[in-house]
Design an enzyme around this catalytic site. Structure first.
Site, mmCIF file in Angstrom:
data_model
loop_
_atom_site.group_PDB
_atom_site.id
_atom_site.type_symbol
_atom_site.label_atom_id
_atom_site.label_comp_id
_atom_site.label_asym_id
_atom_site.label_seq_id
_atom_site.Cartn_x
_atom_site.Cartn_y
_atom_site.Cartn_z
ATOM 1 N N ASP A 1 0.857 -1.182 0.000
ATOM 2 C CA ASP A 1 0.000 0.000 0.000
ATOM 3 C C ASP A 1 0.888 1.225 0.000
ATOM 4 O OD1 ASP A 1 -2.309 1.685 0.273
ATOM 5 O OD2 ASP A 1 -3.308 -0.008 1.203
ATOM 6 N N ASP B 1 -10.117 -2.120 4.433
ATOM 7 C CA ASP B 1 -9.087 -1.822 3.430
ATOM 8 C C ASP B 1 -7.838 -2.609 3.786
ATOM 9 O OD1 ASP B 1 -7.739 -0.818 1.308
ATOM 10 O OD2 ASP B 1 -7.870 1.285 1.897
ATOM 11 N N VAL B 2 -7.801 -3.850 3.324
ATOM 12 C CA VAL B 2 -6.723 -4.762 3.716
ATOM 13 C C VAL B 2 -5.779 -5.060 2.558
ATOM 14 C CG1 VAL B 2 -8.158 -5.769 5.530
ATOM 15 C CG2 VAL B 2 -8.085 -6.889 3.292
ATOM 16 N N LYS B 3 -6.241 -4.859 1.333
ATOM 17 C CA LYS B 3 -5.434 -5.078 0.121
ATOM 18 C C LYS B 3 -4.642 -6.381 0.185
ATOM 19 C CE LYS B 3 -5.216 -0.241 -1.316
ATOM 20 N NZ LYS B 3 -5.646 0.483 -0.091
ATOM 21 N N ARG B 4 -5.279 -7.442 0.656
ATOM 22 C CA ARG B 4 -4.613 -8.717 0.704
ATOM 23 C C ARG B 4 -4.488 -9.280 -0.710
ATOM 24 N NH1 ARG B 4 -3.520 -6.610 5.098
ATOM 25 N NH2 ARG B 4 -4.077 -7.528 7.087
#
Lengths: 302, 302
Positions: free
Chosen positions: A108, B103-106
């Site tokens: 991110d 909002d972890v954007k894994r």
């Protein structure tokens, strides 16, 4: 960190990371039962079972495997209690002198990347420093570009830590994005990322010829890994995909440099779940893991 | 979930997600002081301060903003205690009827992606179901391809949840990978990913013309977002980059469909840190956040 990792690999005589990625059906009933009795049928019990399982393995492999690589997803599955077991696993492995690579694959931007960098750099709250995650290095995802990586590179320098950036992953669908050719340069996406990783790592060299900015290169793509070793001579590789995913020591021989260095090979199920495939061990998880790690060390030497 | 989100946006009259991404210098001293008195100078105190701060904001915006989007990095920074505050924030927002986008954007493969899918699907331990994360949707990273996405799509279907996959992110260095043209098709990487996202979402359509498989499209690239709206008519957009990152309502007008739907616009600092930029509010965090959210709603209508 990269120097410490290389020294530790030489001391152990094998470039093995034990992937501490437990799922519940790998964990003996005695461990689950004991924790459910203590904590009730709860996420706390699940998390405590993960930690107890990991400790049995660490106790039996710390002197022959230089590193552990806990995959945080396996802990996040059980919520914040599980995440605490991840951190406690890392802390325990460090008490045994092992290198801890947190497999978090975070990616991110800017202030968010700075926050994630606490995984290796810790955090300062009201002037006091804390290190809640106990990791020597983490894995990162490069899709968002340098903004997602630079804050970690700074911590690599300031705290002697490391990062492993995804270049070519071991899964079949990695080809959907990573293998496509880019028009301006004729390189594939992963070759382009490899170039970025090399350049990000230039200012973070250790003393043994390798940068603290390292790469993840899957064992399942022998040709690509061999080519990457040539194009990235100063980039250390973390290699998933060995064992359960199908690759052998022979497949990845050319991922190593001419001195037999430059790689850390991860095995998860093949080691931590070995007690289930070899009945001679009963449910002695650690004993089976040690034997499996020794077999792996032998295979990597052939 | 996508139908619930669309209905909630219409009920609130504004497509706003409040980004609950607190950093310590946004939090009034009274909140930090109270928690340090209660928990000592510890990560527990830091985590409790994050949660208290978020609650003050949620209490003042739940009726005018349809969704919150906590960025898990801001909580992970403080270790497992911080992660618990993230989950408690999500649970609290849900008690107020808000949609929660984690909002972890894994982004990881196969069995690991299945484990991460607990963020929206919860987990079963010894036959009992738990939902430790309380999220209606999460953000995901596509670099590893379908293997990282499919387990989440299954949960979208089985649990009526949603996912937002990174297509074109709002940060400057997103161009380093996402904007490069691919030789076989002449598309950029992000356009190629947009096509994948559309196809992954085809089997997960809601009843309002949009799929539960949605996209993240940064507000800071107006031209690309406008083009993506045309090429992805059934894909809902989560739009970061509004406000503090520079974009205004005018910049993203064409990200919406002809009915003025299809987008949820996130603002983090612009809302949660508004008390610091408008001294008239003193340290009344929630009051300032409400006023900022109302200004944003007006800007998005112009």
């Amino acid at each position: 960190m990269i120097d410490r990792l290389i020294a530790k690999i030489e001391a152990c005589g094998a470039p093995i990371a034990v992937g501490l990625d437990p799922v519940m059906d790998m964990i003996p009933d005695r461990i689950k039962k004991r924790n459910i009795e203590e904590h009730g049928l709860s996420l706390k019990a699940a998390a405590a079972a993960l930690l107890d399982f990991n400790k049995e393995i660490i106790d039996c492999i710390w002197d022959i495997a230089p590193a552990v690589k806990p995959q945080i997803a396996m802990y996040e599955r059980f919520g914040p209690e599980g995440v605490a077991a991840y951190a406690e696993t890392a802390a325990y492995a460090k008490t045994k002198g092992m290198i801890v690579i947190g497999d978090v694959k975070r990616g991110d931007i800017a202030s968010t990347a700075e926050a994630y960098a606490a995984h290796i750099g810790g955090v300062i709250f009201e002037g006091v420093a804390f290190d809640p995650w106990h990791a020597d290095a983490v894995t990162l995802n490069p899709y968002m570009g340098a903004d997602a990586i630079k804050p970690f590179v700074e911590v690599c320098l300031s705290h002697d830590k490391g990062i492993f950036i995804l270049v070519k992953t071991s899964n079949p669908s990695s080809s959907e994005i990573q293998d496509i050719t880019l028009a301006p340069c004729g390189k594939t996406v992963f070759e382009h990322v490899a170039g970025l990783v090399s350049s990000w790592g230039e200012g973070a060299m250790g003393t043994q010829g390798y940068s603290k900015v390292a790469a993840v290169v899957g064992a399942t793509f022998a040709e690509q890994g061999t080519a990457l070793r040539k194009s990235m001579p100063h980039t250390f590789f973390l290699i998933p995909g060995y064992g359960a995913q199908g690759a052998t020591g022979k497949d990845i021989r050319d991922f190593f440099d001419s001195d037999g260095r430059g790689c850390l090979v991860n095995s998860s199920r093949g080691i931590i779940s070995a007690w289930r495939t070899r009945p001679c061990h009963g449910d002695r998880v650690g004993e089976a893991a040690r034997e499996a790690a020794m077999r792996m060390a032998k295979d990597l030497k052939l």
